[in-house]
Design an enzyme around this catalytic site. Structure first.
Site, mmCIF file in Angstrom:
data_model
loop_
_atom_site.group_PDB
_atom_site.id
_atom_site.type_symbol
_atom_site.label_atom_id
_atom_site.label_comp_id
_atom_site.label_asym_id
_atom_site.label_seq_id
_atom_site.Cartn_x
_atom_site.Cartn_y
_atom_site.Cartn_z
ATOM 1 N N CYS A 1 0.830 -1.209 0.000
ATOM 2 C CA CYS A 1 0.000 0.000 0.000
ATOM 3 C C CYS A 1 0.866 1.261 0.000
ATOM 4 C CB CYS A 1 -0.958 0.022 1.198
ATOM 5 S SG CYS A 1 -2.300 -1.169 1.100
ATOM 6 N N SER B 1 4.273 2.108 0.800
ATOM 7 C CA SER B 1 5.603 2.259 0.181
ATOM 8 C C SER B 1 5.553 2.069 -1.330
ATOM 9 C CB SER B 1 6.626 1.317 0.821
ATOM 10 O OG SER B 1 6.228 -0.025 0.712
ATOM 11 N N ASP C 1 -1.640 3.321 7.790
ATOM 12 C CA ASP C 1 -1.868 2.153 6.949
ATOM 13 C C ASP C 1 -3.352 2.094 6.592
ATOM 14 O OD1 ASP C 1 -1.983 -0.300 5.682
ATOM 15 O OD2 ASP C 1 -0.803 -1.325 7.211
#
Length: 160
Positions: free
Chosen positions: A15, A17, A128
Site C-alpha cells: 500500500c 511504500s 496504513d
C-alpha cells in the site's frame, strides 16, 4: 553524476511504500530527472513477496494518474548499504528499520516520510489504509504526493 538512491518502506510493501515509489517516480519523470534517481520500495515483512500492490491502492492511484506495478519484496541488509535514503511510513517502521540496520551508522539514512511534507505540516506518519475504507487510501495518497514533492525539492536543492 551519481544517482540519489531512495527506498520507501512500510509493513507489507503493498500500500504505502509501493504508492510512494509510484508517486516519486512520476514526479521525477515530470521533472525530467530520471537519470538522477534510483527509486524502489520494500516491506518490513515478506508476507506479500512477489505480489502487486493492493487492488484498492492501485484503483485509487490510477485515478490520480499513477500506475503501480512494483512487486512486493522485503527489506534486506544490502538495502542499508545500497540506498542513500531509507524512508519509513510510521514510527513502527522506523523502529523496525533501526533494528534491522547492520549498525547504528546506517541510522543516518533513515527518515520518516512525513518529514518532507509541506502542505500537511502536522502529519507525523502515513497511516496504513489496509483495514479502512476509500477515504484512507485517498488520505495516504494526499500525504504521499505532498511528501514526495518535498522530498524531490530536498534532493534537488542546490547547497548554498
Amino acid at each position: 553524476m551519481e544517482k540519489k538512491k531512495i527506498l520507501f518502506v512500510c509493513l507489507g510493501n503493498i500500500c504505502r511504500s509501493s504508492a510512494a515509489e509510484g508517486v516519486m517516480r512520476q514526479l521525477v519523470e515530470k521533472a525530467g530527472r530520471q537519470a538522477e534517481f534510483e527509486i524502489d520500495s520494500a516491506g518490513i515483512l515478506s508476507y506479500h513477496r512477489g505480489e502487486l500492490p493492493d487492488a484498492r491502492m492501485r484503483a485509487h492511484a490510477v485515478r490520480r494518474g499513477y500506475n503501480l506495478t512494483h512487486r512486493s519484496r522485503p527489506v534486506t541488509t544490502d538495502d542499508f548499504f545500497h540506498f542513500d535514503l531509507i524512508i519509513g511510513m510510521d514510527a513502527r517502521n522506523m523502529d523496525d528499520l533501526r533494528e534491522r540496520a547492520p549498525s547504528p551508522v546506517e541510522w543516518a539514512k533513515l527518515r520518516r516520510m512525513t518529514d518532507f511534507c509541506t502542505r500537511h505540516p502536522y502529519a507525523d506518519h502515513v497511516p496504513d489504509p489496509y483495514y479502512g475504507g476509500a477515504e484512507g487510501f485517498e488520505y495516504v495518497l494526499d500525504l504521499l504526493e505532498d511528501a514526495c514533492d518535498g522530498l524531490l525539492q530536498h534532493c534537488t536543492a542546490r547547497p548554498d
